[in-house]
Write an enzyme that holds these catalytic residues in place. Structure first.
Site, PDB file in Angstrom:
ATOM      1  N   GLU A   1       0.832  -1.202   0.000  1.00  0.00           N
ATOM      2  CA  GLU A   1       0.000   0.000   0.000  1.00  0.00           C
ATOM      3  C   GLU A   1       0.864   1.247   0.000  1.00  0.00           C
ATOM      4  O   GLU A   1       1.949   1.236   0.583  1.00  0.00           O
ATOM      5  CB  GLU A   1      -0.855   0.026   1.292  1.00  0.00           C
ATOM      6  CG  GLU A   1      -1.566  -1.274   1.542  1.00  0.00           C
ATOM      7  CD  GLU A   1      -2.250  -1.351   2.909  1.00  0.00           C
ATOM      8  OE1 GLU A   1      -2.170  -0.375   3.692  1.00  0.00           O
ATOM      9  OE2 GLU A   1      -2.859  -2.392   3.177  1.00  0.00           O
TER      10      GLU A   1
ATOM     11  N   LYS B   1       2.049   4.716   1.472  1.00  0.00           N
ATOM     12  CA  LYS B   1       1.991   5.262   2.831  1.00  0.00           C
ATOM     13  C   LYS B   1       1.599   6.727   2.709  1.00  0.00           C
ATOM     14  O   LYS B   1       2.367   7.568   2.247  1.00  0.00           O
ATOM     15  CB  LYS B   1       3.355   5.113   3.513  1.00  0.00           C
ATOM     16  CG  LYS B   1       3.318   5.591   4.950  1.00  0.00           C
ATOM     17  CD  LYS B   1       4.568   5.144   5.708  1.00  0.00           C
ATOM     18  CE  LYS B   1       4.443   5.490   7.184  1.00  0.00           C
ATOM     19  NZ  LYS B   1       4.116   6.896   7.433  1.00  0.00           N
TER      20      LYS B   1
ATOM     21  N   ASP C   1       0.577  10.539   3.477  1.00  0.00           N
ATOM     22  CA  ASP C   1       1.170  11.533   4.352  1.00  0.00           C
ATOM     23  C   ASP C   1       0.062  12.463   4.836  1.00  0.00           C
ATOM     24  O   ASP C   1      -0.139  13.545   4.326  1.00  0.00           O
ATOM     25  CB  ASP C   1       2.230  12.310   3.561  1.00  0.00           C
ATOM     26  CG  ASP C   1       3.292  12.874   4.476  1.00  0.00           C
ATOM     27  OD1 ASP C   1       3.209  12.634   5.693  1.00  0.00           O
ATOM     28  OD2 ASP C   1       4.187  13.561   3.968  1.00  0.00           O
TER      29      ASP C   1
ATOM     30  N   TYR D   1      -7.392   1.903   5.560  1.00  0.00           N
ATOM     31  CA  TYR D   1      -6.367   0.872   5.384  1.00  0.00           C
ATOM     32  C   TYR D   1      -6.280  -0.128   6.531  1.00  0.00           C
ATOM     33  O   TYR D   1      -5.411  -0.986   6.530  1.00  0.00           O
ATOM     34  CB  TYR D   1      -4.988   1.477   5.119  1.00  0.00           C
ATOM     35  CG  TYR D   1      -4.510   2.508   6.112  1.00  0.00           C
ATOM     36  CD1 TYR D   1      -4.287   2.184   7.444  1.00  0.00           C
ATOM     37  CD2 TYR D   1      -4.255   3.817   5.689  1.00  0.00           C
ATOM     38  CE1 TYR D   1      -3.834   3.139   8.346  1.00  0.00           C
ATOM     39  CE2 TYR D   1      -3.807   4.776   6.582  1.00  0.00           C
ATOM     40  CZ  TYR D   1      -3.603   4.437   7.916  1.00  0.00           C
ATOM     41  OH  TYR D   1      -3.165   5.369   8.800  1.00  0.00           O
TER      42      TYR D   1
ATOM     43  N   LYS E   1      10.253   3.763   3.638  1.00  0.00           N
ATOM     44  CA  LYS E   1      10.160   5.197   3.380  1.00  0.00           C
ATOM     45  C   LYS E   1      10.889   5.617   2.097  1.00  0.00           C
ATOM     46  O   LYS E   1      11.923   5.078   1.752  1.00  0.00           O
ATOM     47  CB  LYS E   1      10.754   5.973   4.567  1.00  0.00           C
ATOM     48  CG  LYS E   1      10.087   5.666   5.890  1.00  0.00           C
ATOM     49  CD  LYS E   1       8.710   6.271   6.017  1.00  0.00           C
ATOM     50  CE  LYS E   1       8.750   7.730   6.370  1.00  0.00           C
ATOM     51  NZ  LYS E   1       8.755   8.043   7.799  1.00  0.00           N
TER      52      LYS E   1
ATOM     53  N   CYS F   1      12.304  46.848 -12.414  1.00  0.00           N
ATOM     54  CA  CYS F   1      12.430  45.549 -13.063  1.00  0.00           C
ATOM     55  C   CYS F   1      13.890  45.255 -13.414  1.00  0.00           C
ATOM     56  O   CYS F   1      14.548  46.099 -14.032  1.00  0.00           O
ATOM     57  CB  CYS F   1      11.573  45.538 -14.336  1.00  0.00           C
ATOM     58  SG  CYS F   1      11.823  44.087 -15.361  1.00  0.00           S
TER      59      CYS F   1
ATOM     60  N   CYS G   1      14.040  45.300 -17.595  1.00  0.00           N
ATOM     61  CA  CYS G   1      13.853  46.485 -18.448  1.00  0.00           C
ATOM     62  C   CYS G   1      13.955  47.789 -17.672  1.00  0.00           C
ATOM     63  O   CYS G   1      13.902  48.861 -18.264  1.00  0.00           O
ATOM     64  CB  CYS G   1      12.502  46.422 -19.161  1.00  0.00           C
ATOM     65  SG  CYS G   1      11.095  46.696 -18.067  1.00  0.00           S
TER      66      CYS G   1
ATOM     67  N   CYS H   1       5.953  44.067 -13.181  1.00  0.00           N
ATOM     68  CA  CYS H   1       6.744  45.009 -13.950  1.00  0.00           C
ATOM     69  C   CYS H   1       5.770  45.772 -14.828  1.00  0.00           C
ATOM     70  O   CYS H   1       4.946  45.178 -15.528  1.00  0.00           O
ATOM     71  CB  CYS H   1       7.757  44.258 -14.815  1.00  0.00           C
ATOM     72  SG  CYS H   1       8.380  45.286 -16.139  1.00  0.00           S
TER      73      CYS H   1
ATOM     74  N   CYS I   1       9.108  45.336 -21.951  1.00  0.00           N
ATOM     75  CA  CYS I   1       9.926  44.441 -21.133  1.00  0.00           C
ATOM     76  C   CYS I   1      10.193  43.162 -21.910  1.00  0.00           C
ATOM     77  O   CYS I   1       9.273  42.408 -22.223  1.00  0.00           O
ATOM     78  CB  CYS I   1       9.236  44.137 -19.814  1.00  0.00           C
ATOM     79  SG  CYS I   1      10.229  43.048 -18.771  1.00  0.00           S
TER      80      CYS I   1
END
Ligand code: 9MJ
Length: 796
Positions: free
Chosen positions: A115, A117, A119, A229, A318, A412, A415, A430, A436
């Site tokens: 399966e 894992k 998070d 699970y 892991k 910027c 430019c 910008c 630009c």
């Protein structure tokens, strides 16, 4: 519907349909109705339950909503402790685990349930007689916290089990997680909110933080999901004898089980699974941090038993971490093709999730301020999926002396134009736009890419040169380039670089290159609506969204004039994306570029009527609900629409009238306050008008025969003052007309604008009816009565 039995039947039918839709969506991953239809049914059930509170059942699908907040979470003792798994970090450790299992069981190559894992956050769900009665966090494994009210808001968690045969008591264990798309969308919203919403560090924190909210109404806003699970207490019923069969059984009872769950023989099979899932990891719709191997035979699990609270029959293998620590060497600003100035951290190279990372996005100035990232800081960077690596947080203990807070530069870096940030906007831009080079080059480059307009041979260098020498200032200029322009540009670029082509051969090569490019540009003219929308480079509109827009609306003429709330009719287009699309089309310069592209022969060959699935979202209550008026929920939007069926009423009705119609005072006031803004009044007008336009454009089998211009052929000529040609065409087509390019005896009428030429002459010659713009507008406005074929004699 007044007959109580009929109302009860309808409520039961709606519940069954919605439960089924939830199951298909969350468990089978095979939805069978459009989101808009789901919403419509849900609204109907909400309205029925509001009108008949005696019909409400505790596990009605409408009850997946946030209850009132509580002061704290009550402790829950787990009748069977919630386990933690031992970890393996290498193939050798997995082989070691398998060898011990083999020795204890006295068999070779045992079968494992394998399966992902997940998070997220481990939780336990308790069902009694098939009803969800309590949900708790893992806590220390013995005792957790009662988060039932929060779990009830998660649509993937069934409030009652499907089918039959469940034990009287069934505790299901699994993981609540936040899908990546939901996490990204949430953070996009948070970043745009200018500080009202706090971005989430990662999906796991998102899931954990959401479940630990004392106010379930907050949890209800978060995009959470669930995978089962394992089991806890089971009483009063029998279950299958293997773990994998048990998961299949849970799935049948309506609990989501990850489709990647499989079985494998021995350490070899487990390691193959690890490699296979690892290769898919970046593309999965949710975060995983490894895989889990469990001895599949439940009797064998019993024989293996535990060491402490860790089972001997399972191990978590892991993956390399997706978060790492490194140092910020500089903070630069990158200018995107929309001019957005994105602060970017330059990092000491570090391996994250198997890839070397040297840059990480800091998203915007607010984010840098919030995280207080400084040059010299040690930071946690995270790379998940194909998402750009980002800085998650600073490690404050490791900050060197003498650092200073970062500030967005005033100009910027490309430019030199001023970087400006509009009020209420999260993003600084910008102001150079077309001057630009970063913006121009990148927008043209994106426009030409293979999956956009697919102009072969137009590399970044040529785009820069075309810009530098003034041939291409916007993407539409590509379509007026001549062979001479290209050769000219090449000569000037060669002169600049000191690479004078002396030989005849070089000249020939240049000519060939220019000819090929002109041909490629010409070929790209025939394209599709989806490619075209993608090519425009609208912020937040990737290929998938562009395709969805094209599929759902069918016509550029409709799309380019929609007010932003209506873009939300498309599944998966949320508020932020909808606003970004609306903002793009609201720019006059962008509309001009689109006009130029069409005028220069870009041909969207695949236009079609909008999807009939839009219908459910176009009635007045739905339109009101999508405007995001504070406090105006879907149910209240229905009350408002019933009280104010016309635009005029919506704009004028006073508090007294709204309250008399059944709107709570605070909702009526919220509406009046919203409506007082001129921009909101305009948005309301635009949204109502656009919904009507869409409604008209829908293919309607029943009404098709009665469209006012059905079977009529119309020709447009000259320039209209109030409509673009596309708009006029779309609106005539929406009324059933065929809009043709040339006048013949079959033409029913010609619409002649300013400076109409030969087509008008031809119409006169053939005695075809001629309409001026005023007549067209009057007709489109009334759009009820078809012009009579016989009496069309009022020629201009
Ligand atoms: C996770 N976190 O994905 C288990 N888990 O089984 C999976 N955790 C588990 N199984 C028994 N897939 C205890 C924990």
């Amino acid at each position: 519907m007044n007959d109580p039995a009929a109302v009860a039947d309808r409520a039961a039918a709606l519940r069954a349909r919605l439960e089924d839709a939830n199951y298909r969506y969350h468990v089978l991953d095979d939805p069978d109705i459009a989101d808009s239809e789901y919403d419509r049914l849900m609204r109907e059930l909400e309205a029925l339950e509001a009108a008949h509170p005696e019909l409400v059942t505790p596990d009605s699908p409408t009850r997946h909503v946030g209850a009132a907040p509580s002061r704290e979470f009550a402790p829950v003792r787990h009748p069977i402790p919630m386990l933690s798994l031992a970890n393996a970090f290498s193939a050798a450790e997995v082989e070691d685990f398998e060898r011990k299992v083999e020795e204890r069981l006295g068999l070779r190559d045992p079968l494992f349930s394998v399966e992902p894992k997940f998070d997220g956050l481990a939780i336990s769900l308790r069902y009694e007689d098939g009803h969800f009665v309590q949900g708790a966090t893992r806590g220390d494994g013995e005792r957790g916290e009662d988060v039932t009210a929060n779990l009830r808001t998660i649509k993937a968690i069934p409030l009652r089990l499907r089918g039959r045969g469940w034990p009287r008591v069934l505790e299901v264990r699994g993981e609540v997680y936040m899908p990546r798309a939901g996490f990204e969308a949430w953070n996009e919203r948070a970043r745009a909110s200018g500080g009202t919403l706090k971005p989430l560090a990662n999906p796991r924190n998102g899931a954990a933080g959401s479940l630990r909210q004392l106010d379930p109404r907050v949890t209800a806003q978060r995009p959470l999901a669930f995978f089962a699970y394992a089991l806890g207490e089971v009483a009063g019923g029998a279950l299958p004898r293997s773990h994998s069969a048990m998961l299949r059984q849970l799935r049948e009872w309506g609990l989501p089980v990850c489709p990647l769950v499989a079985t494998a023989h021995g350490a070899g099979g487990c390691l193959d699974y690890y490699a296979r899932i690892g290769a898919q990891r970046d593309g999965l719709p949710f975060d995983i941090d490894g895989v889990v191997y469990k001895v599949d035979d439940l009797a064998a699990q019993d024989r293996l038993g535990f060491v402490g609270r860790t089972p001997r029959w399972a191990i978590a293998h892991k993956f390399p971490a997706q978060e790492q620590q490194t140092r910020v060497e500089a903070i630069d600003v990158q200018i995107g093709r929309t001019g957005a100035a994105t602060p970017t951290a330059r990092l000491a190279p570090v391996q994250v999730g198997g890839v070397t990372v040297t840059n990480a996005t800091l998203h915007n100035a607010d984010q840098v301020t919030r995280l207080d990232v400084r040059v010299g800081d040690t930071v946690i960077v995270r790379r998940a999926g194909d998402v750009i690596p980002e800085v998650v947080r600073v490690v404050p203990e490791l900050r060197p002396a003498h650092t200073h807070a970062w500030r967005m530069p005033s100009h910027c870096p490309i430019c030199g134009s001023a970087i400006v940030r509009e009020e209420g906007e999260a993003v600084a831009r910008c102001s150079g736009e077309l001057v630009c080079a970063a913006q121009r080059t990148q927008s043209v480059f994106h426009f030409a890419t293979r999956r956009a307009m697919d102009i072969d041979g137009l590399g970044e260098r040529y785009i820069e040169d075309l810009g530098e020498f003034g041939y291409v200032r916007a993407v539409s200029d590509l379509y007026k380039l001549s062979l001479d322009d290209l050769l000219d540009m090449k000569r000037r670029a060669d002169a600049r670089d000191g690479t004078t082509p002396e030989t005849v051969k070089a000249g020939k090569v240049a000519t060939k290159w220019a000819e090929n490019l002109i041909e490629a540009i010409d070929r790209s003219r025939r394209t599709t609506l989806a490619r075209f929308l993608y090519a425009l480079g609208i912020s937040q509109v990737g290929e998938a969204t562009a395709k969805a827009l094209a599929n759902w609306f069918g016509q550029l003429a409709l799309i380019r004039h929609l007010p932003w709330p209506l873009f939300k009719l498309v599944p998966d287009v949320g508020s932020e994306v909808a606003r970004a699309i609306g903002a793009f089309f609201a720019q006059r310069g962008n509309q001009q570029v689109i006009d130029e592209l069409l005028a220069r022969g870009v041909d969207l060959g695949d236009l079609h009527a909008p999807s009939p699935k839009l219908r459910g979202g176009l009635d007045l209550p739905s339109v009101l609900a999508c405007l995001e008026v504070p406090r105006l929920t879907a149910v209240r939007a229905q009350v408002l629409a019933a009280a104010c069926p016309q635009l005029h009423d919506l704009l004028e009705a006073d508090q007294h009238r709204l309250v008399a119609a059944g709107l709570p005072v605070e909702v009526a006031d919220a509406w009046l306050a919203w409506r007082a803004e001129p921009a909101h009044r305009q948005l309301l007008r635009d949204a109502v008008a656009a919904a009507a336009r869409l409604q008209q454009a829908l293919p309607d089998v029943a009404a098709a025969a009665s469209l006012p211009l059905d079977g009529r052929t119309v020709v447009l000529t000259g320039t209209l003052a109030t409509l673009t040609r596309d708009e006029a065409k779309a609106r005539l087509e929406a009324l059933g007309a065929k809009v043709a390019g040339s006048v013949s005896k079959k033409t029913d009428f010609v619409v002649a604008g300013e400076a109409a030429g030969s087509k008008l002459d031809k119409a006169r010659e053939l005695g075809v009816a001629i309409w001026d713009e005023a007549r067209l507008l009057a007709f489109l406005g009334a759009d009820g009565t078809a012009p009579s074929r016989d009496h069309d004699d009022d020629q201009t």
